[in-house]
Design a protein around this motif. Structure first.
Motif, short mmCIF file in Angstrom:
data_model
loop_
_atom_site.label_atom_id
_atom_site.label_comp_id
_atom_site.label_asym_id
_atom_site.label_seq_id
_atom_site.Cartn_x
_atom_site.Cartn_y
_atom_site.Cartn_z
N ASN A 1 -6.28 -0.61 -7.46
CA ASN A 1 -5.56 0.53 -8.04
C ASN A 1 -4.16 0.73 -7.49
OD1 ASN A 1 -7.82 1.07 -9.59
ND2 ASN A 1 -8.61 2.64 -8.22
N GLY A 2 -3.99 0.47 -6.18
CA GLY A 2 -2.71 0.86 -5.58
C GLY A 2 -1.86 -0.26 -5.03
N ASN A 3 -2.42 -1.47 -4.95
CA ASN A 3 -1.70 -2.53 -4.28
C ASN A 3 -0.85 -3.34 -5.25
OD1 ASN A 3 -1.16 -5.07 -2.74
ND2 ASN A 3 -2.46 -4.06 -1.24
N LYS A 4 0.42 -3.57 -4.88
CA LYS A 4 1.34 -4.33 -5.73
C LYS A 4 1.75 -5.63 -5.03
CE LYS A 4 3.20 -0.18 -7.93
NZ LYS A 4 4.43 0.63 -8.19
N LEU A 5 0.72 -6.33 -4.52
CA LEU A 5 0.95 -7.59 -3.83
C LEU A 5 0.65 -8.75 -4.76
CD1 LEU A 5 1.47 -9.32 -1.31
CD2 LEU A 5 -0.93 -8.94 -0.66
N PHE A 6 1.60 -9.69 -4.85
CA PHE A 6 1.42 -10.90 -5.65
C PHE A 6 1.37 -12.08 -4.68
CE2 PHE A 6 3.28 -7.77 -8.36
CZ PHE A 6 2.79 -8.01 -9.65
N ILE A 7 0.46 -13.03 -4.93
CA ILE A 7 0.34 -14.18 -4.02
C ILE A 7 0.34 -15.49 -4.81
CG2 ILE A 7 -0.89 -12.89 -2.24
CD1 ILE A 7 -3.50 -14.09 -3.22
N THR A 8 0.76 -16.55 -4.14
CA THR A 8 0.68 -17.90 -4.70
C THR A 8 -0.04 -18.78 -3.69
OG1 THR A 8 2.73 -18.70 -3.69
CG2 THR A 8 2.95 -17.54 -5.78
N GLU A 9 -0.55 -19.93 -4.14
CA GLU A 9 -1.35 -20.76 -3.23
C GLU A 9 -0.98 -22.24 -3.28
OE1 GLU A 9 -5.51 -20.83 -4.21
OE2 GLU A 9 -5.14 -21.32 -6.31
N SER B 1 0.83 -1.22 0.00
CA SER B 1 0.00 0.00 0.00
C SER B 1 0.86 1.26 0.00
CB SER B 1 -0.93 0.01 1.22
OG SER B 1 -1.85 -1.06 1.15
N ALA B 2 2.11 1.11 0.45
CA ALA B 2 3.06 2.23 0.44
C ALA B 2 3.81 2.33 -0.88
CB ALA B 2 4.05 2.07 1.60
N GLY B 3 3.39 1.53 -1.88
CA GLY B 3 3.98 1.65 -3.20
C GLY B 3 5.06 0.63 -3.52
N LYS B 4 5.36 -0.26 -2.58
CA LYS B 4 6.37 -1.28 -2.81
C LYS B 4 5.75 -2.54 -3.42
CE LYS B 4 9.52 1.32 -0.91
NZ LYS B 4 10.59 1.94 -1.72
N VAL B 5 6.61 -3.45 -3.85
CA VAL B 5 6.15 -4.70 -4.47
C VAL B 5 6.50 -5.87 -3.54
CG1 VAL B 5 6.29 -6.23 -6.47
CG2 VAL B 5 6.52 -3.75 -6.77
N ALA B 6 5.53 -6.74 -3.28
CA ALA B 6 5.76 -7.88 -2.40
C ALA B 6 5.21 -9.15 -3.04
CB ALA B 6 5.13 -7.66 -1.03
N LEU B 7 5.89 -10.26 -2.75
CA LEU B 7 5.42 -11.58 -3.17
C LEU B 7 5.13 -12.40 -1.92
CD1 LEU B 7 4.90 -13.90 -5.17
CD2 LEU B 7 7.38 -14.32 -5.19
N TYR B 8 3.90 -12.88 -1.79
CA TYR B 8 3.47 -13.67 -0.63
C TYR B 8 3.24 -15.10 -1.09
CZ TYR B 8 0.99 -14.83 3.70
OH TYR B 8 0.61 -15.40 4.90
N CYS B 9 4.12 -16.01 -0.67
CA CYS B 9 4.01 -17.42 -1.03
C CYS B 9 3.30 -18.15 0.09
CB CYS B 9 5.40 -18.02 -1.27
SG CYS B 9 6.31 -17.26 -2.63
#
Length: 336
Positions: free
Chosen positions: A220-228, A166-174
């Motif tokens: 619009n603003g979230n750069k979160l990627f997730i895997t399952e 939400s602060a503009g960074k990119v994260a990957l959540y596995c």
């Protein structure tokens, strides 16, 4: 020797006076040399050509070596070598292996002054005050977040991921334990006054305005990627590199360690987990990002009704060894 400036005219005249002009091919050849000497005008284009040729040579040499090892080396190991080599090329402009410490001083002092004035945070803030009191997440760090089941480590990690992105960074959540639907419900529960379980059950009739607002903000603003699904360190690394080289990557979260398997399944579980944590630490250093690794604790702390300690980390002492920081969360009881 006469203090004159040197150009084509003065050089031609000087060599004619010394009867040396004819020996080198006359004024025509001298003019040709002067006009064809490389200058700094096109230095960027020239350096780019040199770099491209060096990259081509690097790939040619390595591809030949890789081809000779096909059939002799395990495919996963060979793919990792190819991947690492390509990543090194892609990140060549951003980093070098060695730098003189004196050259680091100006930037370091500028950053130090900015941090002193509160203008630049050191590392990546989690957005959670209690967590950041231990220090923000720094590039190259492996940070372990450990707890017993059902204490809330996954919810906390997803909260951190949401705050960071939400602060503009990119994260990957596995996520190896929950589906995308479960994670989305938890994500929405951070913006809507409902639990993830209630949202999953569809008991949201009176909360659609908040849900719609949250959905728009996430989209619009979230750069979160997730895997399952469960992944090996190799697959995690592949996904992380894809993100790093395409849209960037600032934080990798893995939920959780004990659900991972290494490529070498012949070893005992302790050795297997120690291999995994070592590879994740190397990945954090290679990609220059923090990795937040979730881990389970043994039952000892719960049985003895005490706060967890490092020896409670489940299955492997290498977790403590490879981690830059270990953070425990636990339920308080009388006497804590």
């Amino acid at each position: 020797g006469k203090g004159e400036s040197i150009d084509l005219v003065t050089l031609t005249n000087s060599m004619r006076t010394c009867n040396e002009l004819a020996k080198i091919g006359g004024a025509t050849y001298l003019s040709y040399i002067v006009n064809n000497v490389p200058t700094s005008v096109n230095i960027k284009a020239h350096s780019r050509i040199v770099k491209e040729k060096a990259t081509e040579r690097f790939l040619q040499n390595n591809i030949s070596e890789w081809l000779t090892k096909v059939g002799e080396t395990p495919m996963d190991e060979l793919c990792q070598k190819v991947q690492s080599a390509i990543l090194k090329i892609q990140m060549a402009d951003k980093a070098t292996d060695m730098v003189r410490v004196g050259d680091l001083i100006p930037a370091f002092l500028d950053d130090l002054e900015a941090r002193q004035d509160g203008k630049v945070p050191l590392g990546l803030p989690s957005g959670i005050k209690a967590f950041d009191e231990f220090g923000t997440m720094l590039p190259g760090q492996l940070i372990t977040l450990a707890a017993r089941p059902a204490v809330g480590k996954s919810a906390l990690a997803l909260n951190i991921a949401n705050n960071v992105t939400s602060a503009g960074k990119v994260a990957l959540y596995c996520s190896f334990e929950m589906t995308n639907d479960e994670n989305m419900a938890r994500l929405f529960s951070q913006s809507v006054p409902l639990s993830g379980t209630v949202i999953q059950k569809g008991l949201v009739a009176n909360f659609w305005p908040q849900i719609t607002k949250a959905a728009q903000a996430i989209k619009n603003g979230n750069k979160l990627f997730i895997t399952e699904r469960k992944m090996s360190t190799y697959t995690i690394k592949t996904n992380a590199i894809k993100l790093k080289t395409s849209v960037g990557l600032d934080l990798l979260i893995i939920d959780y360690l004990q659900l991972m398997n290494s490529e070498d399944k012949k070893q005992n579980r302790n050795y297997e987990l120690s291999e995994i944590t070592g590879q994740l630490k190397d990945l954090a250093m290679e990609l220059k990002i923090p990795i937040l690794l979730l881990s389970q604790l043994s039952r000892d702390a719960a049985k003895e009704n005490r706060k967890p300690i490092l020896s409670d980390l489940r299955d492997s002492g290498a977790i403590e060894q490879d981690s830059n920081r270990v953070v425990f969360i636990h339920k308080f009881s009388v006497g804590d």
